[in-house]
Design an enzyme around this catalytic site. Sequence first.
Site, PDB file in Angstrom:
ATOM      1  N   GLU A  58      -6.242  -8.275  -0.637  1.00 28.52           N
ATOM      2  CA  GLU A  58      -6.729  -8.254   0.748  1.00 28.52           C
ATOM      3  C   GLU A  58      -8.217  -7.969   0.772  1.00 28.52           C
ATOM      4  O   GLU A  58      -8.722  -7.151  -0.005  1.00 28.52           O
ATOM      5  CB  GLU A  58      -6.059  -7.129   1.550  1.00 28.52           C
ATOM      6  CG  GLU A  58      -4.608  -7.314   1.843  1.00 28.52           C
ATOM      7  CD  GLU A  58      -4.053  -6.125   2.632  1.00 28.52           C
ATOM      8  OE1 GLU A  58      -4.834  -5.469   3.351  1.00 28.52           O
ATOM      9  OE2 GLU A  58      -2.859  -5.859   2.504  1.00 28.52           O
ATOM     10  N   GLU A  87       0.819  -1.220   0.000  1.00 27.09           N
ATOM     11  CA  GLU A  87       0.000   0.000   0.000  1.00 27.09           C
ATOM     12  C   GLU A  87       0.853   1.271   0.000  1.00 27.09           C
ATOM     13  O   GLU A  87       0.774   2.084   0.924  1.00 27.09           O
ATOM     14  CB  GLU A  87      -0.970  -0.018   1.188  1.00 27.09           C
ATOM     15  CG  GLU A  87      -1.981  -1.139   1.097  1.00 27.09           C
ATOM     16  CD  GLU A  87      -3.130  -1.019   2.095  1.00 27.09           C
ATOM     17  OE1 GLU A  87      -2.974  -0.331   3.110  1.00 27.09           O
ATOM     18  OE2 GLU A  87      -4.188  -1.635   1.837  1.00 27.09           O
TER      19      GLU A  87
HETATM   20  C1  GLA Z   1      -4.209  -2.767   4.854  1.00 27.03           C
HETATM   21  C2  GLA Z   1      -2.798  -3.301   4.983  1.00 27.03           C
HETATM   22  C3  GLA Z   1      -2.712  -4.539   5.811  1.00 27.03           C
HETATM   23  C4  GLA Z   1      -3.575  -4.414   7.039  1.00 27.03           C
HETATM   24  C5  GLA Z   1      -4.994  -4.119   6.613  1.00 27.03           C
HETATM   25  C6  GLA Z   1      -5.940  -4.036   7.776  1.00 27.03           C
HETATM   26  O1  GLA Z   1      -4.898  -3.273   3.787  1.00 27.03           O
HETATM   27  O2  GLA Z   1      -2.200  -3.534   3.728  1.00 27.03           O
HETATM   28  O3  GLA Z   1      -1.364  -4.723   6.171  1.00 27.03           O
HETATM   29  O4  GLA Z   1      -3.100  -3.395   7.849  1.00 27.03           O
HETATM   30  O5  GLA Z   1      -5.016  -2.886   5.962  1.00 27.03           O
HETATM   31  O6  GLA Z   1      -7.253  -3.816   7.366  1.00 27.03           O
END
Ligand code: GLA
Length: 685
Positions: A311, A157
Site C-alpha cells: 500500500e 496490518e
Molecule cells: C492502512 C490499511 C488500509 C487503509 C489505509 C489507509 O494501510 O491497511 O486498509 O485503511 O491504511 O491509509
Amino acid sequence: MSARPLLIPGFSRLLHGGDYNPDQWLKTPEVIDEDFRLMQLAGCNTFAVGIFAWTSYEREEGVYHFAWLDRIMDRMAEAGHKVVLATPSGAKPAWLSQQYPEVRRVGRDGLREPHAGRHNHCWTSPVYRRKVAEINAQLAERYARHPALGMWHISNEYSGECYCDRCLTAFRAWLAERYGDVDALNEAWWTAFWSHTFTSFEQIDPRDGSIDALKLDFRRFISHITIDFMRAEIAALKRFSSDVPVATNLMGTHSGIDYAKLVAELDVVADDQYPAYTPDAPDLWGDVLRVAFKDDLHRAFKPDRPWMLMESCPDAPQWKHPVQLKRPKLHQAEMLQALGHGAEGTCYFQWRKGRGGGEKLHGAVVDHVGHAQTRVFQSVAELSKNYQKLNEIIGSQMQGQVALLYDWEVRWALEATEGVRSQREAYLTTCIEHYGAFARQGVAVDVVSADADLSRYSLVVAPQLWMLAPTVAERIARFVEAGGTFVATYYTGYCDQTNRCFTGGFPGGGLMDVLGIWNEETDWLPDGATRRVTARPEAAALKLDSSYAAERLCALLHLRGATALLDYAEDFYAGTPALTRHAYGKGTAYYQATALGAAFLRDFYAGLIDQLGLHRCLGRELPANLAVQRRLSAGREYLFFQNFSAEERTLPLPGLGYFDLLQQQDVAGVLRLGGWDSTVLRREL
Ligand code: GLA
Ligand code: GLA
C-alpha cells in the site's frame, strides 16, 4: 550472482496496482465493468482483493457466496492481471461478533469491546481461529489453482492486544514454558521489588506496570501470539496451495510486533507506507530518511528476495493533516525510492474511492468522478509506462556495506524502562540519525536485528544497544577480534534480556573489554541544552572538526584501555572523554558517549567510510536532499535518483557509459535532474 525469485512466480513485471474492493460495488456491476477497462488504461497489473470482504462471502454462518469473486478472478485472468488474494480476518462480520462475543477483544479495563471498526479480534479465541481457518480454507480450496492467483495477503496490518481471560491464561502458560518454574521468573524479573514475588503463574497480570521485565515479556508474548495466529491462518491456506507465496502487509517500524521474527513465516515482505512527501513538509528529508531506513530494514529481512509496497497512496490519505495533494513528481520519486531499495512492486490503497465509510476521501487511482481524466489517474498511468522501461531491474539487488542494528526487543526494553531518555520513539530516531549519515554518503546500509550474522560486514553500528540478549556481546566481540569496526553509543549494554541491569559496570555482558571504557553515569540534558566537546590530536585520522555540540545525553566515561578522541569541554565533566577508540583483537571499537548531532555523524562516518574503503554510489558525498540507491545484477549497475528539493542538480557521474532508462538516452558524464525529478540510470560494469 544467483537468480532471485520473483515476487509472483512466473510474472516477471514490476507489480503496479492496488487494493481492489469490488465487494463494495456488487450492486453496480457497470462500475466493475468500468474498473476492468480503466485497469488496462492505467497499465496496472496487480490487485489485492477481498481484504475486508468477509460479509460478502459469508453473510450468514456457513452459507458461502463466491460467485462474485469467481467472476472477478476470471476477469483478472482474462486481462492478464494478478490477484493478491486476502484472507478476510482483519474485519469480522457483525453476526460473528454478536453470536460469539468471545471473538471481540477485551480492553485493559477488563471490558469486552463492542462490535466496531476492524483489526480488533481476540488472538486466542478458538471460535475466531476456527471461523478464520474455515473461510481461509474455502478461499484456498476454490482458488489455489486459479491462474489469476499470484500471492496470498494474510489479514491486514496485524496489531493490538487482548486482555480476555483466555489471552491472560495463554500469557501465563507462555511464561511457564519460558521460565519453567515461578522462582526462575522471580529471579529473572527481580520481583522482590515492591514485594512482587509470585508463588504461582496465576498471580501475574500484564497490566501491572511496575515490573520492567513483565512489560517487556508481555510485548514479547503479544508478538508471539500474533505470529501464532498468523501461522494458523497460513496453515489453512498451505493445505491447498503450498506453492503460492504468502505475505502480510507490514507497517514500517510498527512497534507492536517483532517483524524480524514475523517475516520468517512469510515468503514475501510487503509494506504499507504513507510518508508526508510534500514540498511544505516541515521535515521532508527526515521523512525521506525514515522511509529509506524502513526500506533497508525490510529489504534486509530477506536479502535474497525482492520486497514490495503493498500500500501507498497516489494522492493524499484523508487521515493526514493537512491533506495536501501529492505532487506528481513526488509520486514518482516515492515509488522509485522503494524500487531503488530493492522493491519490485509498488501498489496503492486503493484502486477506486468508495462512496461512504471513513475512507471515502482517501486518495485512490479512480476518483468519484469515475473516469480516467483525472490528474491522479494520469499520474498512475504515466508511472506504469515508466515501469515498462524499468522491468529490466527485476532480479538486481542492493548490497549493504554496513550493518546497522535495530532491534525490536531493545526498543521494548528501553521503552519499558523509566529514567532513560529513549522512551517512545527516541531509539528509532537515534538509529535513523546514524543511518542518515550513511545515506548522505551514498553508502548502502543493511538494517538488521541484534541476532544477525555480522561476519560479512566490515562495519557494524549499534546505537543504544541497551539490552544484550545471550550471545549478542560474544558475537560482537568475535566480530571485532576478527578485524571488524564496531560503533556503540551511550546506553549500550545496560541490561540483560529481562531488562535487569548488569553489575560490575556498563557496558556489561563483556562489552566493556571490547570497548575499553567504563560508562559510569549519564547526564540527561534538557531539550535544547548543549555541552561543547573538543577534539584531541588523536582524532586526526578521522578528520573531525575541532569542536562539536553535545546534546540530549552525556555519558561520563573512564578509560579502560581505549583512547579518547573527543573530550567534553564544559560542565563538571570537562576534560573527560566524549568519544573513544579501542583496538581489540584485529579490529576497532568506538564509543560515542553523547549525541553530537548530524554534523558530527557526517564527519565521523565519512572518516570511517574512507578508512574502510566502503563503496559510495556516486563516489563522493551526495548533495543535501538527494537520495541515490544502487542495485546490481550480473555485470550491470542501476542507479536510482530522487531529488527531494526544488533545486535543479548537476551531478557528475562516477563513470562513463550511463543510460537513462526513463528518458531512453545516454547520459554523458553528468546527470541533470530538475527540481523534484527522479530517474534510473544503467551502466554495464
Ligand atoms: C492502512 C490499511 C488500509 C487503509 C489505509 C489507509 O494501510 O491497511 O486498509 O485503511 O491504511 O491509509
Ligand atoms: C517515594 C517512595 C519510595 C520510592 C521513592 C522514589 O519516596 O516512598 O519507595 O519510590 O518515592 O522517588
